[in-house]
Motif scaffolding. Structure first.
Motif, PDB file in Angstrom:
ATOM      1  N   ILE A 143      43.459  45.043  35.580  1.00 53.47           N
ATOM      2  CA  ILE A 143      43.254  43.944  36.508  1.00 53.47           C
ATOM      3  C   ILE A 143      41.777  43.852  36.857  1.00 53.47           C
ATOM      4  O   ILE A 143      41.032  44.835  36.765  1.00 53.47           O
ATOM      5  CB  ILE A 143      44.102  44.072  37.792  1.00 53.47           C
ATOM      6  N   SER A 144      41.366  42.661  37.238  1.00 47.48           N
ATOM      7  CA  SER A 144      39.992  42.429  37.650  1.00 47.48           C
ATOM      8  C   SER A 144      39.989  41.325  38.700  1.00 47.48           C
ATOM      9  O   SER A 144      40.829  40.425  38.651  1.00 47.48           O
ATOM     10  CB  SER A 144      39.136  41.992  36.456  1.00 47.48           C
ATOM     11  N   PRO A 145      39.051  41.379  39.627  1.00 47.17           N
ATOM     12  CA  PRO A 145      38.970  40.294  40.592  1.00 47.17           C
ATOM     13  C   PRO A 145      38.431  39.003  39.968  1.00 47.17           C
ATOM     14  O   PRO A 145      38.532  37.949  40.558  1.00 47.17           O
ATOM     15  CB  PRO A 145      38.024  40.821  41.675  1.00 47.17           C
ATOM     16  N   THR A 187      44.268  38.835  36.888  1.00 44.51           N
ATOM     17  CA  THR A 187      43.388  38.887  38.040  1.00 44.51           C
ATOM     18  C   THR A 187      44.122  39.639  39.141  1.00 44.51           C
ATOM     19  O   THR A 187      45.355  39.759  39.127  1.00 44.51           O
ATOM     20  CB  THR A 187      43.016  37.478  38.553  1.00 44.51           C
ATOM     21  N   VAL A 188      43.366  40.123  40.092  1.00 47.78           N
ATOM     22  CA  VAL A 188      43.959  40.827  41.226  1.00 47.78           C
ATOM     23  C   VAL A 188      44.964  39.915  41.923  1.00 47.78           C
ATOM     24  O   VAL A 188      46.086  40.324  42.234  1.00 47.78           O
ATOM     25  CB  VAL A 188      42.859  41.284  42.209  1.00 47.78           C
ATOM     26  N   GLN A 193      49.261  40.373  42.234  1.00 49.49           N
ATOM     27  CA  GLN A 193      49.785  40.739  43.552  1.00 49.49           C
ATOM     28  C   GLN A 193      51.303  40.682  43.563  1.00 49.49           C
ATOM     29  O   GLN A 193      51.919  39.756  43.057  1.00 49.49           O
ATOM     30  CB  GLN A 193      49.223  39.810  44.615  1.00 49.49           C
ATOM     31  N   VAL A 196      41.142  49.044  37.171  1.00 49.14           N
ATOM     32  CA  VAL A 196      40.476  47.928  37.826  1.00 49.14           C
ATOM     33  C   VAL A 196      39.087  47.784  37.212  1.00 49.14           C
ATOM     34  O   VAL A 196      38.303  48.734  37.208  1.00 49.14           O
ATOM     35  CB  VAL A 196      40.361  48.150  39.348  1.00 49.14           C
ATOM     36  N   THR A 237      34.970  40.643  46.282  1.00 51.45           N
ATOM     37  CA  THR A 237      35.433  41.979  46.647  1.00 51.45           C
ATOM     38  C   THR A 237      34.811  42.448  47.963  1.00 51.45           C
ATOM     39  O   THR A 237      35.224  43.461  48.508  1.00 51.45           O
ATOM     40  CB  THR A 237      35.142  43.013  45.547  1.00 51.45           C
ATOM     41  N   ARG A 283      40.934  40.694  50.267  1.00 51.48           N
ATOM     42  CA  ARG A 283      41.093  40.730  48.812  1.00 51.48           C
ATOM     43  C   ARG A 283      40.891  42.139  48.273  1.00 51.48           C
ATOM     44  O   ARG A 283      41.573  42.562  47.351  1.00 51.48           O
ATOM     45  CB  ARG A 283      40.153  39.734  48.151  1.00 51.48           C
ATOM     46  N   MET A 310      43.606  44.461  46.090  1.00 55.46           N
ATOM     47  CA  MET A 310      43.254  45.134  44.834  1.00 55.46           C
ATOM     48  C   MET A 310      43.551  46.634  44.911  1.00 55.46           C
ATOM     49  O   MET A 310      44.097  47.216  43.982  1.00 55.46           O
ATOM     50  CB  MET A 310      41.794  44.919  44.503  1.00 55.46           C
ATOM     51  N   GLN A 346      47.551  47.961  44.977  1.00 58.07           N
ATOM     52  CA  GLN A 346      48.488  47.696  43.884  1.00 58.07           C
ATOM     53  C   GLN A 346      49.199  48.996  43.568  1.00 58.07           C
ATOM     54  O   GLN A 346      48.611  50.062  43.611  1.00 58.07           O
ATOM     55  CB  GLN A 346      47.755  47.180  42.635  1.00 58.07           C
TER      56      GLN A 346
END
Length: 90
Positions: free
Chosen positions: A18-20, A49-50, A54, A63, A77, A82, A86, A89
């Motif tokens: 996952i990534s923001p 995505t983060v 969700q 991450v 971030t 947010r 992240m 999770q």
């Protein structure tokens, strides 16, 4: 991740990336699909995505936090809510 899957015999379906940032997710997805070096990761769920991840969970979550030019830095971030999503999770 490849070494983890190979040496520890971990099922790639138990891993999540996952990534923001959507741009990172797109790059990771392309890398996983087109680079033979990642063949051992066949079966890993598509990167997310983060925000889109969700409410989901998996055994091992990676991450990817990188940002790049022209706007390097913490981006969203730095927003407490947010970042909390992240980091919580499962």
């Amino acid at each position: 991740m490849v070494d983890l899957v190979k040496s520890k015999k971990i099922d790639p379906s138990k891993l999540v990336l996952i990534s923001p940032y959507a741009a990172n997710v797109e790059l990771l997805d392309r890398m996983l699909r087109k680079n033979a070096a990642y063949e051992a990761l066949k079966g890993i769920p598509s990167p997310s995505t983060v925000d889109s991840f969700q409410g989901q969970e998996n055994d091992i979550i990676f991450v990817v936090m990188g940002t790049a030019h022209p706007r390097p830095g913490p981006g969203f971030t730095s927003q407490e809510q947010r970042l909390n999503v992240m980091l919580t999770q499962r």
